[in-house]
Design an enzyme around this catalytic site. Structure first.
Site, PDB file in Angstrom:
ATOM      1  N   ASP A 179      -0.646  12.739  -4.371  1.00 45.45           N
ATOM      2  CA  ASP A 179      -1.956  12.493  -3.750  1.00 45.45           C
ATOM      3  C   ASP A 179      -2.695  13.800  -3.519  1.00 45.45           C
ATOM      4  OD1 ASP A 179      -1.778   9.775  -3.742  1.00 45.45           O
ATOM      5  OD2 ASP A 179      -1.564   9.538  -1.576  1.00 45.45           O
TER       6      ASP A 179
ATOM      7  N   ASP B  95       1.126   0.617  -6.823  1.00 51.44           N
ATOM      8  CA  ASP B  95       1.415   1.585  -5.755  1.00 51.44           C
ATOM      9  C   ASP B  95       2.583   1.115  -4.894  1.00 51.44           C
ATOM     10  OD1 ASP B  95       1.076   3.870  -4.213  1.00 51.44           O
ATOM     11  OD2 ASP B  95      -1.091   3.592  -3.998  1.00 51.44           O
TER      12      ASP B  95
HETATM   13  C1  GLA Z   1      -1.761   5.809  -2.142  1.00 50.15           C
HETATM   14  C2  GLA Z   1      -2.120   6.332  -3.521  1.00 50.15           C
HETATM   15  C3  GLA Z   1      -3.590   6.726  -3.550  1.00 50.15           C
HETATM   16  C4  GLA Z   1      -4.432   5.513  -3.203  1.00 50.15           C
HETATM   17  C5  GLA Z   1      -4.004   4.945  -1.846  1.00 50.15           C
HETATM   18  C6  GLA Z   1      -4.696   3.625  -1.573  1.00 50.15           C
HETATM   19  O1  GLA Z   1      -1.852   6.825  -1.159  1.00 50.15           O
HETATM   20  O2  GLA Z   1      -1.312   7.408  -3.870  1.00 50.15           O
HETATM   21  O3  GLA Z   1      -3.948   7.207  -4.830  1.00 50.15           O
HETATM   22  O4  GLA Z   1      -4.267   4.541  -4.185  1.00 50.15           O
HETATM   23  O5  GLA Z   1      -2.598   4.710  -1.796  1.00 50.15           O
HETATM   24  O6  GLA Z   1      -4.323   3.068  -0.365  1.00 50.15           O
END
Ligand code: GLA
Length: 823
Positions: free
Chosen positions: A569, A499
């Site tokens: 997301d 990420d």
């Molecule tokens: C980002 C990712 C999510 C999750 C969060 C965790 O927003 O896109 O899928 O993994 O971080 O903090």
């Protein structure tokens, strides 16, 4: 088109050398068409030919030809880019354009493949340098070339100074995609500063009726498709964020005459393989010529090249389709699996994964994750992924990033017991990491406050309470590699979700000389790629997902190291129809992760049935991110069936050819996609009716991409590929009744012996008119799915008779398999 390792995507420095509501209805049709024969055309070789007399290079690959030549000024001139030429088509020796007037000299109106700033150039340059003596003029001329198989290299040199540029062209035989890059070499005895280096300029045929498509977005709202007529002037698609970004994605497509047909017409398209700040300029010059120039962003750019060093541009991939924008994206999808992603040409299909993020957020612990793992395994999940919160003092997004030890309170015995449990349940194990970030509240930052991007004495702006590690620093690079390597050495991890949850600010690098500080834009990305490459080499079994708070780092550069990407997301299944539609213009459904999450959705409080959520996600690479602890037995039963079903069709969805039959764009009530297997023997169709107003009937669905003069039919669970019990329950309402009433009259239903008697009895067999005959005409509209399963009005009548449970109603899927019945 694989490239020698180390050459691709490396932005390297070294010795000169060789080196892409109200009422809300959902109606979902998932239809498979299955035929027995296999086709499988062998891709031809890519051909590159040079004519000594005319000094013309011709590149032929798949349905594309690209022709360039060396003109009388020793410039590399674009002569043709488009549909494949016939063997007899020849080109005369190129001549530069004379220019329009004293204001627009030849260099501005001649269509050049690569041009440096110098000699009165006003259009977008590919290269701009400043020499230590103040000279900023650079005029490149042809020196030599080499042709090796599908690979053309052209060497250029400045008219007086020892600055060389090596242009590369590599053609992909299967798709006609052309990979282009440039390398600038400083063979002078003094340093120079590269202020702009593009990978390539693409020149389109002269004309004024061009339309540009591009993708924009923001967090939780990525992948918006835009269309605009190209007007005189310049459109810049870019990221100044240090990484790819979602504001624009480094992809473009241009067509002529503005045809809205998905599958007809000329389309020129391209994608940049670079995960740092980038720009693509689309320019219509005063001679009405379209030039597309792309590479690292020129904003705040300045790369000092010492004598003997070179700077390699990223790769810019270009393609041409005469089968419309749909054909363009199908070519890109194929190319991604044949040439870009790890293990191309034969990457593994994406496993069905479960991820706990939306269920638990940071509240992860051994017992809780084990309980979720058991539930996930019970519905057929193949990979269990623990997301954020397992490490350091990470109980919220305020602390812990950078401290990559297993939290001893949450996992007192390390990760091993959980991993063993996951394995015992028949799944592999994946873990979330965010390697490039640090929270100020972390041991790492307390120890190394100098490791973050910063300007001395200036504020350090935080995003999500975190700062950016300066990955360009060798010590930071080493730290990141070492902790990841250790994590993978000590734990049986099959998958990393990598990420990246903010963009750059204050991109200073105080540890190096001021004149070298801007190298951070290049060296950071270079080190990111090198860590990924090194990890993959050392841990070849490990798969990686590129995630950046959603789809903020999706590009052909990072995809070289990432088996899959996270588009957004935003996991609301309705929003996802639009998001996924936009995504697939540039990237393949086979890398597009799509989770089934809870309803109502956290995004917008929208309520959608579990079936609808599954069907939306099944158009890509299926994942489940719901809180299984809240599921009822019926949910597990539904999910199990849907997962089983997905496994039956995933190869077609992930690897097939995508046709957008009805686009969800522009407020459309409908969305229909069709994925056709590569041999055209099978197809899967997803149809959605959403936000319906006034109960108008569903429009006809016209199949595409099927073989003409071929019989296709719809015998569902009897088909060998679908022998699973309960298969038909997928079609629990709407048209299912129509089919069942015709069960008796299906003489040509070839039941699979694997079907149990009860399955066969309740099987939805083909209607009395059991097959659909598709002739060439049918492609233009004589038949539709609906008309073969009953009149379109049936669907309408059924919907009208439905008792609406409030504002939202989800109608379940109609699902039928088809089989070719030989005449
Ligand atoms: C980002 C990712 C999510 C999750 C969060 C965790 O927003 O896109 O899928 O993994 O971080 O903090």
């Amino acid at each position: 088109m694989r490239q020698r390792s180390g050459d691709y995507f490396s932005f390297a420095v070294g010795k000169p050398g060789r080196g892409l509501r109200s009422v809300f209805l959902s109606w979902v049709v998932l239809l498979g068409l299955i035929l027995p024969a296999l086709a499988g055309a062998q891709p031809n070789r890519a051909l590159i030919h040079f004519d000594d007399q005319t000094r013309v290079f011709r590149i032929d690959a798949a349905d594309m030809s690209y022709v360039l030549g060396i003109n009388e000024n020793k410039q590399v001139q674009t002569l043709y880019w488009g549909k494949r030429l016939s063997a007899g088509d020849t080109f005369a020796a190129p001549h530069s354009d004379p220019g329009l007037s004293s204001f627009d000299s030849s260099i501005n109106t001649t269509r050049l493949d690569f041009v440096a700033w110098g000699g009165g150039l006003y259009v977008e340059p590919d290269l701009k340098v400043t020499f230590p003596d103040g000279n900023r003029d650079l005029v490149l001329q042809y020196v030599s070339h080499t042709i090796e198989g599908d690979h053309l290299t052209i060497l250029l040199k400045d008219i007086s100074r020892d600055v060389y540029v090596r242009l590369e062209y590599q053609a992909d035989a299967g798709t006609g995609m052309l990979r282009r890059s440039a390398q600038v070499q400083n063979r002078t005895s003094a340093p120079l500063v590269v202020e702009q280096i593009a990978s390539a300029t693409w020149n389109l045929p002269r004309g004024s009726d061009y339309r540009l498509r591009y993708l924009t977005g923001r967090w939780a709202g990525e992948w918006n498709l835009h269309e605009q007529l190209i007007q005189p002037g310049k459109t810049i698609l870019e990221s100044r964020r240090g990484s790819t970004g979602e504001q624009n994605n480094p992809w473009f497509a241009i067509d002529q005459n503005g045809s809205n047909d998905q599958d007809h017409g000329d389309v020129w398209f391209g994608a940049l393989g670079w995960s740092g700040s980038w720009q693509i300029s689309i320019e219509q010059d005063e001679a009405q010529q379209i030039r597309v120039t792309g590479g690292p962003n020129t904003f705040d750019f300045g790369y000092r090249l010492a004598p003997g060093e070179h700077l390699q541009s990223p790769d810019f991939y270009g393609g041409y389709s005469h089968e419309g924008i749909g054909g363009a994206s199908r070519l890109l999808h194929r190319f991604e699996f044949s040439s870009i992603v790890p293990h191309a040409t034969n990457p593994k299909l994406r496993p069905v994964l479960y991820n706990s993020w939306e269920a638990t957020e940071f509240r992860v612990d051994e017992a809780g994750q084990e309980a979720l793992a058991e539930k996930a395994a019970s519905i057929g999940v193949e990979r269990f992924v623990v997301d954020d919160g397992w490490f350091g003092q990470r109980s919220s997004d305020h602390a812990g990033l950078g401290d990559w030890y297993v939290n001893p309170v949450k996992f007192p015995h390390g990760l091993k017991p959980l991993i063993d449990k996951v394995h015992s349940l028949g799944m592999d194990f994946g873990l979330w990491v965010e390697p490039e970030m640090v929270n100020p509240d972390s041991d790492l930052y307390r120890k190394h406050p100098d490791w973050v991007l910063n300007f001395t004495g200036r504020p350090r702006s935080e995003g999500r309470n975190q700062l950016m590690l300066n990955l360009a620093r060798p010590d930071v690079r080493e730290y990141v590699f070492q902790f990841l390597d250790k994590l993978l050495n000590e734990n049986d991890i099959a998958f990393l979700k990598w990420d990246y949850n903010r963009n750059w600010s204050e991109p200073g690098w105080p540890a190096v000389a001021p004149e070298d500080q801007k190298r951070v834009y290049v060296d950071y990305v270079h080190n990111l790629y090198s860590i990924l490459a090194q990890l993959r080499a050392k841990h070849p079994r490990v798969e990686i997902e590129s995630c950046s708070g959603g789809g903020s780092r999706v590009d052909l550069g990072v995809m070289r190291y990432a088996d899959q990407v996270w588009p957004s997301d935003n996991t609301d299944a309705f929003d996802r129809l639009l998001i996924q539609d936009g995504f697939t213009y540039a990237y393949a459904p086979g890398v597009m992760m799509a989770w089934v999450t809870d309803s109502p959705s956290w995004v917008n409080q929208r309520t959608l049935s579990l079936e609808y959520r599954f069907l939306s996600s099944m158009q890509g690479s299926l994942g489940i991110g719901a809180n299984l602890n809240n599921w009822k037995p019926g949910d597990f039963a539904t999910a199990k069936k849907m997962v089983e079903q997905y496994k039956q069709i995933r190869e077609i969805v992930q690897r097939g050819s995508l046709y957008r039959l009805i686009s969800p764009q522009n407020g459309s009530e409908h969305s229909v996609t069709e994925s056709v297997s590569n041999d055209q023997d099978s197809a899967v169709i997803f149809a959605f009716l959403h936000s319906s107003q006034m109960l108008y009937p569903f429009p006809r669905i016209y199949f595409r991409g099927l073989k003409p003069d071929t019989m296709y039919a719809f015998p569902p669970p009897c088909h060998p590929l679908a022998p699973i019990a309960g298969f038909h329950s997928f079609a629990k309402v709407t048209l299912g009744q129509i089919q069942e009433s015709r069960e008796e009259s299906s003489p040509r239903c070839r039941c699979n012996p694997a079907c149990s008697p009860s399955t066969r009895k309740s099987a939805i067999c083909p209607p009395s008119t059991p097959s659909a005959y598709f002739s060439d005409d049918d492609f233009t509209g004589a038949h539709s799915v609906i008309s073969h399963l009953g009149e379109p009005h049936h669907a309408h009548r059924h919907l009208a008779g439905w008792s609406w449970p409030g504002d939202f109603v989800t109608l379940a899927a109609l699902h039928a398999w088809s089989e070719k019945i030989s005449e």
